[in-house]
Design a protein around this motif. Structure first.
Motif, PDB file in Angstrom:
ATOM      1  N   ALA A  85       0.830  -1.211   0.000  1.00  0.00           N
ATOM      2  CA  ALA A  85       0.000   0.000   0.000  1.00  0.00           C
ATOM      3  C   ALA A  85       0.859   1.253   0.000  1.00  0.00           C
ATOM      4  CB  ALA A  85      -0.936   0.002   1.200  1.00  0.00           C
ATOM      5  N   GLY A 103      -8.452  -5.901   3.259  1.00  0.00           N
ATOM      6  CA  GLY A 103      -9.549  -5.635   2.341  1.00  0.00           C
ATOM      7  C   GLY A 103      -9.420  -6.341   1.013  1.00  0.00           C
ATOM      8  N   SER A 104      -9.361  -5.570  -0.061  1.00  0.00           N
ATOM      9  CA  SER A 104      -9.335  -6.124  -1.413  1.00  0.00           C
ATOM     10  C   SER A 104      -8.023  -6.809  -1.758  1.00  0.00           C
ATOM     11  CB  SER A 104      -9.627  -5.009  -2.431  1.00  0.00           C
ATOM     12  OG  SER A 104      -8.706  -3.942  -2.289  1.00  0.00           O
ATOM     13  N   LEU A 132     -13.122  -4.335   1.538  1.00  0.00           N
ATOM     14  CA  LEU A 132     -12.884  -2.979   2.039  1.00  0.00           C
ATOM     15  C   LEU A 132     -11.650  -2.374   1.389  1.00  0.00           C
ATOM     16  CD1 LEU A 132     -13.522  -3.697   5.827  1.00  0.00           C
ATOM     17  CD2 LEU A 132     -14.959  -2.268   4.358  1.00  0.00           C
ATOM     18  N   ASP A 133     -11.580  -1.055   1.373  1.00  0.00           N
ATOM     19  CA  ASP A 133     -10.396  -0.374   0.863  1.00  0.00           C
ATOM     20  C   ASP A 133      -9.193  -0.719   1.745  1.00  0.00           C
ATOM     21  OD1 ASP A 133     -11.891   0.853  -1.112  1.00  0.00           O
ATOM     22  OD2 ASP A 133     -12.149   2.721   0.007  1.00  0.00           O
ATOM     23  N   VAL A 134      -8.039  -0.895   1.110  1.00  0.00           N
ATOM     24  CA  VAL A 134      -6.813  -1.175   1.841  1.00  0.00           C
ATOM     25  C   VAL A 134      -6.384   0.075   2.609  1.00  0.00           C
ATOM     26  CG1 VAL A 134      -4.370  -1.756   1.610  1.00  0.00           C
ATOM     27  CG2 VAL A 134      -6.077  -2.952   0.223  1.00  0.00           C
ATOM     28  N   ARG A 135      -6.056  -0.110   3.898  1.00  0.00           N
ATOM     29  CA  ARG A 135      -5.589   0.990   4.737  1.00  0.00           C
ATOM     30  C   ARG A 135      -4.402   0.508   5.548  1.00  0.00           C
ATOM     31  NH1 ARG A 135      -8.407   2.196   8.763  1.00  0.00           N
ATOM     32  NH2 ARG A 135      -8.140   4.449   8.896  1.00  0.00           N
ATOM     33  N   ASN A 167     -11.904  -0.994  10.703  1.00  0.00           N
ATOM     34  CA  ASN A 167     -13.321  -0.895  10.343  1.00  0.00           C
ATOM     35  C   ASN A 167     -14.215  -1.646  11.332  1.00  0.00           C
ATOM     36  OD1 ASN A 167     -13.566   0.381   7.373  1.00  0.00           O
ATOM     37  ND2 ASN A 167     -11.696  -0.831   7.495  1.00  0.00           N
TER      38      ASN A 167
END
Length: 248
Positions: A85, A103-104, A132-135, A167
């Motif tokens: 990321a 997430g994805s 979910l979006d990668v964070r 999340n």
């Protein structure tokens, strides 16, 4: 429902010694890798707690994760983390934490590039939904942040006071008690449950069993817990989450 608890002593954890093919002496709190127990798969949304002692100049090379939220907490030494990321390396030290929403899909590595061994907790949390979006976020926590107090290190993205967020509806707290006179209290609400692991030292809990190093307590609310270090030192992590019916 009422309060109830279960003690998990350190010798009940599944132990995998380091080998030519595995870089760490690992204690699995729940089923993972070559350890499978259908009665020990998770505790609520808490899916994995691995207590890893990583050999010098070794570690977990680049590998993928998906649809999981992951927290690493460094206990000893230094952990060099890389993830796809940020495309950057970062060195985490004692008390530092990182939080990833895979997430994805994300790739990362966790390496001990130093001459001393490294110990860290790797904690996996089931996400509220897939894709979910990668964070990725990390935070340096000083000794003073947790010394004789309870520090809130991870919360839900709905909480503004925790430095790291996931999340999932979950909170993580750490505390390091450094003398026998120190005392801290923490409350667990009705409908919530907590996984309390004593990382180091000896942790006395009023009206409950004393936790030795690597012992763990599963407990449901409502309850207020008071912690002390009768042998001058205790270092604990609390993972708090909604209560699940199957965990009653």
């Amino acid at each position: 429902m009422g309060t109830h608890y279960r003690l998990k002593p350190a010798d009940s954890l599944h132990y995998l010694p380091a080998s030519e093919y595995h870089p760490a002496n690992t204690r699995f709190h729940f089923s993972f890798a070559n350890y499978y127990d259908p009665d020990n798969m998770h505790y609520g949304v808490l899916r994995v707690v691995n207590d890893d002692d990583v050999k010098p100049h070794s570690g977990f090379d680049r590998h993928p994760h998906k649809d999981m939220e992951i927290v690493s907490y460094v206990v000893h030494g230094h952990l060099t983390h890389w993830d796809s990321a940020t495309q950057q390396e970062e060195v985490l030290s004692r008390g530092d934490a990182q939080a990833i929403t895979a997430g994805s899909g994300v790739w990362h590595s966790e390496l001990n590039n130093h001459d001393d061994w490294c110990r860290f907790l790797q904690i996996w949390i089931l996400p509220p939904k897939q894709g979910l979006d990668v964070r990725y976020h990390s935070h340096h926590f000083s000794e003073q942040d947790r010394e004789n107090r309870i520090a809130h290190i991870v919360g839900s993205i709905k909480n503004d006071d925790a430095p790291l967020q996931l999340n999932q509806d979950i909170n993580m707290y750490v505390s390091e008690l450094t003398n026998s006179d120190a005392e801290v209290s923490w409350s667990l609400a009705a409908g919530r449950q907590a996984y309390i692991s004593n990382i180091e030292g000896s942790l006395a809990i009023a009206d409950l069993p004393t936790l030795n190093a690597r012992d763990t307590l599963e407990i449901t609310g409502p309850v207020t817990l008071t912690f002390r270090a009768p042998e001058q030192h205790a270092h604990m992590i609390i993972i708090e989450m909604p209560e699940w019916p199957e965990d009653e």
